[in-house]
Write a protein that holds these residues in place. Structure first.
Motif, short mmCIF file in Angstrom:
data_model
loop_
_atom_site.label_atom_id
_atom_site.label_comp_id
_atom_site.label_asym_id
_atom_site.label_seq_id
_atom_site.Cartn_x
_atom_site.Cartn_y
_atom_site.Cartn_z
N TYR A 85 10.09 17.11 43.71
CA TYR A 85 8.64 17.20 43.80
C TYR A 85 8.26 17.53 45.25
O TYR A 85 8.54 16.75 46.16
CB TYR A 85 8.03 15.87 43.35
N HIS A 146 5.78 5.44 46.07
CA HIS A 146 6.35 6.31 47.10
C HIS A 146 7.25 5.48 48.01
O HIS A 146 6.79 4.52 48.62
CB HIS A 146 5.22 6.97 47.91
N ASP A 179 1.12 21.34 44.52
CA ASP A 179 2.17 20.48 43.97
C ASP A 179 3.12 21.30 43.13
O ASP A 179 2.68 22.08 42.27
CB ASP A 179 1.57 19.38 43.11
N TYR A 240 9.04 7.92 43.81
CA TYR A 240 9.13 9.20 44.51
C TYR A 240 9.72 8.91 45.88
O TYR A 240 9.14 8.15 46.67
CB TYR A 240 7.73 9.81 44.63
N VAL A 410 0.70 11.15 45.87
CA VAL A 410 1.38 11.65 44.68
C VAL A 410 0.35 11.76 43.55
O VAL A 410 -0.55 10.93 43.46
CB VAL A 410 2.52 10.69 44.29
#
Length: 432
Positions: A85, A146, A179, A240, A410
């Motif tokens: 990502y 995150h 993104d 993430y 995110v």
């Protein structure tokens, strides 16, 4: 150290790929009321799972999730994967395009005392309870937290770049960031990700409430399972992960708004002078500039007047909170100790749930709310540095709540991860 696993994500059916940008949504704790209402108009937007509505929101989300699965609005990937990502973004006043690189995976929901996953700030209890209820009902991670791992050798970046040559999604989000998502299903490549993380500690950058919700759910399930092995689905959490050594990690300031001062403005300003040099300023919209880069400096906007506050260095040693030197050095510790506790009389524990105290990233919004009498006082702060976050985490201490705002946030909706035992395991899990 950190144990990560690939997972079989639930994603929107491929027929929705061209419109994926209309199905994503902001995180539950940053979405504005106006954004939320607009997104609810789309009956299959991800916000219905991440920020459900109604008198029983968690139950409503669970029922909707079942319906989406049956109607094949969502489908589960056949093979476990690491999901790469990337977020491309710019900051105001700069032409440089940043790219924050990372990947989504499952990580073991480690208890704080295991010292494998480290937090840097407090949570607000009500927000944690909401996340626990949602997880219990849906058995779904609707948005990733995150985390940061340190890898000065940048061992995974080439693997991620290679995957990103063929992204499955690419869209622009509500923040203006671009993104992109790519998928790695090659077992040998996935094993390299697992190997790099196995000797790392992870710093929790964002999503303390969601992570703590997973942690509390894991504790509850462990207590109810006499045959607990540590490999059950409830042990894992969606995260993430980004490299803390990268140059594209950005932390923005989070300002404080107080709806009502517990003392008069005159008394407040008089008491502030015991600890701060208080300098009136003509333009409140320059407060963020006059404090930029200055240690223990804050902007104050109250009763139509702007002030620059600068702590008198000789009083700093008065901080008597039981914490580490690393935390005592922080601007926000100075603000919460000298302004909120010493001047306003709001002790540290009460600050976590103090009525009318809110946290706002947008500087202009702070000024506007005071001018419109929605709030009585705005406290403008500088950002916390990545180095400060690291030093606090490794010291074993925590910062005041809402100390950091990692940017960009995110987004929700690219994928979801299940901790339903019937959906968690894979026939090829033994490869990992």
């Amino acid at each position: 150290m950190a144990e990560i696993k690939p997972f079989r994500a639930w994603r929107y059916h491929k027929k929705y790929t061209p419109e994926i940008g209309t199905l994503t949504s902001p995180l539950f704790d940053v979405v504005s009321k106006k954004q939320r209402e607009a997104l609810y108009h789309n009956p299959i937007n991800s916000i219905h799972l991440s920020v459900p509505r109604g008198e029983t929101p968690a139950r409503n989300a669970a029922q909707l999730l079942d319906f989406w699965k049956k109607e094949k609005i969502l489908h589960q990937d056949e093979l476990p994967a690491i999901y790469v990502y990337y977020q491309y973004f710019r900051l105001p006043g700069s032409e440089k395009e940043y790219c924050r690189k990372g990947f989504l995976c499952h990580i073991k929901a480690y208890d704080w005392n295991e010292k494998i996953l480290l937090r840097h700030e407090n949570t607000i209890p009500d927000a944690v309870n909401d996340r626990i209820a949602l997880l219990e009902e849906t058995l779904l991670n609707s948005s990733a937290t995150h985390g940061l791992y340190g890898d000065p050798r940048f061992q995974l970046e080439d693997l991620m770049d290679e995957a990103m040559r063929d992204p499955v999604y690419e869209t622009e989000d509500y923040q203006g960031a671009r993104d992109t998502l790519a998928i790695i299903q090659d077992a040998k490549v996935i094993q390299q990700f697992i190997s790099v993380l196995k000797d790392k500690q992870v710093l929790l950058a964002d999503g303390h409430h969601r992570y703590e919700g997973s942690l509390e759910y894991r504790k509850k399930m462990m207590a109810a399972n006499p045959n607990h092995t540590g490999q059950e689905a409830y042990n894992y959490h969606l995260m993430y992960l980004t490299n803390s050594e990268a140059d594209d990690l950005r932390i923005l300031p989070t300002h404080r708004l107080l709806e009502k001062l517990p003392i008069t403005v005159a008394d407040f300003l008089q008491k502030l002078e015991q600890y701060f040099v208080v300098t009136p300023k003509e333009d409140p919209y320059e407060l963020n500039e006059v404090i930029a880069g200055k240690k223990w400096a804050f902007g104050l906007y109250v009763d139509g007047q702007a002030y620059k506050l600068r702590l008198k260095p000789e009083v700093h040693d008065q901080i008597d909170w039981e914490t580490t030197p690393e935390v005592k050095e922080l601007d926000l510790t100075v603000l919460h100790y000298f302004v909120f506790e010493r001047v306003l009389g709001i002790v540290s524990e009460a600050q976590r749930n103090y009525p009318g105290l809110s946290y706002v990233r947008n500087f202009t919004e702070c000024i506007t709310k005071v001018d419109s009498h929605t709030a009585e006082a705005a406290f403008i702060t500088n950002e916390v540095s990545m180095d400060q976050v690291k030093r606090v985490c490794y010291s074993g201490a925590i910062m005041p709540q809402k100390s950091t705002f990692f940017y960009p946030k995110v987004i929700c909706g690219f994928l979801f991860s299940s901790i339903d035992p019937n959906e968690f395991a894979s026939k090829i899990d033994s490869c990992f």
